[in-house]
Design an enzyme around this catalytic site. Structure first.
Site, PDB file in Angstrom:
ATOM      1  CG  ASN A 135      -1.947   1.116   1.286  1.00 19.16           C
ATOM      2  OD1 ASN A 135      -1.800   1.944   0.492  1.00 19.16           O
ATOM      3  ND2 ASN A 135      -2.369   1.261   2.592  1.00 19.16           N
ATOM      4  CE  LYS A 147      -0.182   3.048   4.994  1.00 11.86           C
ATOM      5  NZ  LYS A 147      -0.228   3.132   6.076  1.00 11.86           N
ATOM      6  CG  HIS A 172      -5.946   1.718   5.325  1.00 10.56           C
ATOM      7  ND1 HIS A 172      -5.243   2.813   6.140  1.00 10.56           N
ATOM      8  CD2 HIS A 172      -5.154   0.940   5.264  1.00 10.56           C
ATOM      9  CE1 HIS A 172      -4.178   2.425   6.577  1.00 10.56           C
ATOM     10  NE2 HIS A 172      -3.692   1.318   5.698  1.00 10.56           N
ATOM     11  CD  GLU A 214      -2.976   5.304   6.913  1.00 10.00           C
ATOM     12  OE1 GLU A 214      -2.843   5.468   5.863  1.00 10.00           O
ATOM     13  OE2 GLU A 214      -1.842   5.063   7.435  1.00 10.00           O
ATOM     14  CD  GLU A 244      -3.310  -2.558   7.417  1.00 15.14           C
ATOM     15  OE1 GLU A 244      -2.089  -2.626   6.889  1.00 15.14           O
ATOM     16  OE2 GLU A 244      -3.862  -1.213   7.227  1.00 15.14           O
ATOM     17  N   GLY A 284       2.802   2.397  10.867  1.00 18.46           N
ATOM     18  CA  GLY A 284       3.933   3.085  10.942  1.00 18.46           C
ATOM     19  C   GLY A 284       4.501   3.383  12.136  1.00 18.46           C
ATOM     20  CB  SER A 331       5.373  -1.893  12.083  1.00 17.50           C
ATOM     21  OG  SER A 331       4.985  -0.782  12.429  1.00 17.50           O
TER      22      SER A 331
HETATM   23  P1  13P Z   1       3.194   0.265   7.564  1.00 14.67           P
HETATM   24  O1  13P Z   1       3.705  -0.870   7.264  1.00 14.67           O
HETATM   25  O2  13P Z   1       3.950   1.408   7.115  1.00 14.67           O
HETATM   26  O3  13P Z   1       3.087   0.273   9.114  1.00 14.67           O
HETATM   27  O4  13P Z   1       1.706   0.448   7.006  1.00 14.67           O
HETATM   28  C1  13P Z   1       0.913  -0.473   7.440  1.00 14.67           C
HETATM   29  C2  13P Z   1      -0.341  -0.136   6.506  1.00 14.67           C
HETATM   30  O5  13P Z   1      -1.274   0.754   6.921  1.00 14.67           O
HETATM   31  C3  13P Z   1      -0.868  -0.832   5.185  1.00 14.67           C
HETATM   32  O6  13P Z   1      -1.913  -0.662   4.659  1.00 14.67           O
END
Ligand code: 13P
Length: 249
Positions: A11, A13, A97, A99, A167, A173, A212
């Site tokens: 992803n 983002k 997601h 976010e 997740e 992150g 992560s």
């Molecule tokens: P990270 O791997 O940067 O922690 O992000 C995970 C994520 O949100 C994938 O959709």
């Protein structure tokens, strides 16, 4: 060993300009040369979708969108429909997601409508679930993801072409990950919820872990029970980092 073919999904983002296509070409060439056991997918920003689909034509990498609206078209300024994602070359789409849930206030009801729209268009939805730090501290991690799975997949009949990604919000992150036994407990509960909602077909839905994931922890996480792949953020942006995770599957 699970009979489900692992899926390693990147992803991106809101990262990536034209120059990111070179990184994707490098990734695709390496994936083709090494023919890993896992399916590999990239979810670029919408602006790169069709260029990436063009750049990777014929190569063993699938492409997906990061979100869509439920409707096929309409007066929804700034939004993208499932049919538009297909038109741009996508075969998958990330939905719900954390976010999107945090910054766009997306509810499980809206995510369920998006799942229905994605399936109508022939996209494979990757439905994200996961508890906040407060929910985990209150002992509500399992109850939270079970509720999200039931609600987001309420209108799905048969599990074909659906993926779930666990997740934990606090692991995204942050460099933090749950322990393997914590991941196994939640993934086992998701498998149970999927079988409740979808019947026997719920046993075949891939359940990805995200939050992560990097080369250094991928093998341990991917070998955990009920883990059928990974949804990777930061470590999917560089081909060499992402390949290390793909190779661990
Ligand atoms: P990270 O791997 O940067 O922690 O992000 C995970 C994520 O949100 C994938 O959709």
């Amino acid at each position: 060993m699970s009979p489900i073919r692992p899926l390693i999904a990147g992803n991106w983002k809101m990262h990536g300009l034209e120059s990111a296509l070179d990184e994707a070409r490098l990734l695709a060439a390496t994936v083709e040369a090494r023919s890993p056991s896992a399916r590999v997918a990239i979810f670029p920003p919408a602006t790169l979708l069709s260029r990436l689909a063009h750049a990777l034509e014929g190569l063993p990498i699938e492409i997906g969108g990061q979100d869509c609206r439920p409707e096929p078209s309409g007066a929804f300024t700034g939004d993208v429909s499932p049919e538009m994602l297909v038109d741009a070359g996508a075969s998958l789409v990330i939905l719900g997601h954390s976010e999107r849930r945090a910054y766009h206030h997306e509810s499980d009801v809206l995510v369920a409508a998006k799942v229905a729209g994605a399936l109508r268009a022939g996209l494979e939805p990757v439905v994200c679930v996961g508890e906040s730090l407060e929910e985990r501290r209150a002992g509500l991690a399992v109850a939270t993801v079970e509720r999200q799975v039931r609600a987001c997949l309420a209108d799905v009949s048969g599990g074909q072409g659906v993926v779930v990604a666990y997740e934990p919000v606090w692991a995204i992150g942050s460099g933090l990950t749950p322990s393997v036994s914590e991941i196994e407990a939640v993934h086992g509960a998701i498998r149970g919820a999927l079988q409740t909602v979808l019947g026997a077909a719920g046993g075949a839905v891939p359940i990805l872990y995200g939050g992560s994931v990097k080369g250094a922890n991928a093998a341990e996480i991917l070998s955990a029970e009920h883990v059928d792949g990974a949804l990777v953020g930061g470590a999917s942006l560089k081909a060499s980092d992402f390949i290390a995770i793909i190779q661990a599957a």
